[in-house]
Design an enzyme around this catalytic site. Sequence first.
Site, short mmCIF file in Angstrom:
data_model
loop_
_atom_site.label_atom_id
_atom_site.label_comp_id
_atom_site.label_asym_id
_atom_site.label_seq_id
_atom_site.Cartn_x
_atom_site.Cartn_y
_atom_site.Cartn_z
N LYS A 264 0.84 -1.21 0.00
CA LYS A 264 0.00 0.00 0.00
C LYS A 264 0.87 1.25 0.00
O LYS A 264 0.57 2.23 -0.68
CB LYS A 264 -0.94 0.00 1.21
CG LYS A 264 -2.07 -1.01 1.08
CD LYS A 264 -2.85 -1.15 2.38
CE LYS A 264 -3.69 -2.41 2.41
NZ LYS A 264 -4.09 -2.80 3.75
N GLN B 198 -3.99 -1.90 10.48
CA GLN B 198 -3.86 -3.17 9.75
C GLN B 198 -4.36 -4.33 10.62
O GLN B 198 -3.86 -4.55 11.73
CB GLN B 198 -2.39 -3.37 9.34
CG GLN B 198 -2.16 -4.56 8.46
CD GLN B 198 -2.84 -4.46 7.09
OE1 GLN B 198 -2.87 -3.41 6.47
NE2 GLN B 198 -3.44 -5.55 6.64
N ASP C 138 -10.70 2.47 5.61
CA ASP C 138 -11.11 1.06 5.52
C ASP C 138 -12.63 0.93 5.52
O ASP C 138 -13.16 -0.16 5.31
CB ASP C 138 -10.55 0.28 6.72
CG ASP C 138 -9.44 -0.66 6.31
OD1 ASP C 138 -9.28 -0.88 5.09
OD2 ASP C 138 -8.73 -1.17 7.19
#
Length: 283
Positions: free
Chosen positions: A54, A98, A121
Amino acid sequence: MTSETRAVRLDGKQVAAELIDRLKFEVAALPYTPKLTFVRVGDDPASASYVRSKERLAQRAGVESETFVLPATTPQAELLELLQRLNEDSGVDGILVQLPLPAGLDSQAMLDAIDPRKDVDGLHPYNVGLLWGGRPGLVPATPLGVMELLASYGVRVAGKHAVVVGRSELVGKPLAALLLRRDATVLIAHSKTPDLAAVTRRADVLVVAAGRPGLVGADMVKPGAAVLDVGLTRVDGRIVGDVKPEVASVAGWLTPMPGGTGPMTVAMVIANTVTAAKWRRSA
Ligand code: NAP
């Protein structure tokens, strides 16, 4: 591809690269540089590699990124404090914790602590509510990537039967909401669904996100259907999807594994960061 192959390959790698090129132009025209921050706890190698990919893509799009790596023993209160700092930092546009977090940490409490405007997210309950309410908000990257792939290849969704295998907050449920928004008739299947094959054979658009390698074979697919494989499982050091490669002989469209939904997910995280920056900074 073999001579039996008939499905059009839904090339996520290619579509993701094109998307990043478009984002690069968009970002270059902004009077500020969007910034994405990652919070990674513990030393899970898969999480480290996801974050690295990412970061690389963010850089290609001209998006700044910063990664906070904390030991697995970090107390929850300390992590919440870090999130609070990032929430208050006006230069930060996106915050991504994460997952999975090490045992002992409450993932939901962490996700709930992120400012919904920076929740790239799309897992904060506020954004989940906006999605199901049919209003603009930040949406999880994997379902967004699936929709973008379908749109890029001109696969019609409106009026079609869509089946999503898997009902997670991260993939199955938000994807069902997006397909419904695009006027598909949506059915969500899960581990308690009896006769899965009878359900999947009805699908014009079939998305499989169960994390069960080879769950869907050619006999479970309607001829000509669009089949998108989200499942990713490492088997003997190899990435294996939920959809068997033989499905290419029946489907009209099929994602390769790897190179299908995975690259799209990473690209959509960057796209979400640019969206979050534009919304927040123009509010
Ligand atoms: P998850 O939270 O474990 O959810 C899996 C879902 O699949 C659950 O709803 C489960 O049903 C259902 N399921 C499991 N076995 C099944 C079966 N035999 N038949 C029908 N349904 C079944 O996983 P997730 O986070 O959604 O991820 C799913 C997969 O996608 C994983 O392999 C993950 O690594 C992968 N993934 C890929 C990407 C990408 O970019 N390609 C992104 C995210 C995740 P129940 O609810 O009844 O348990």
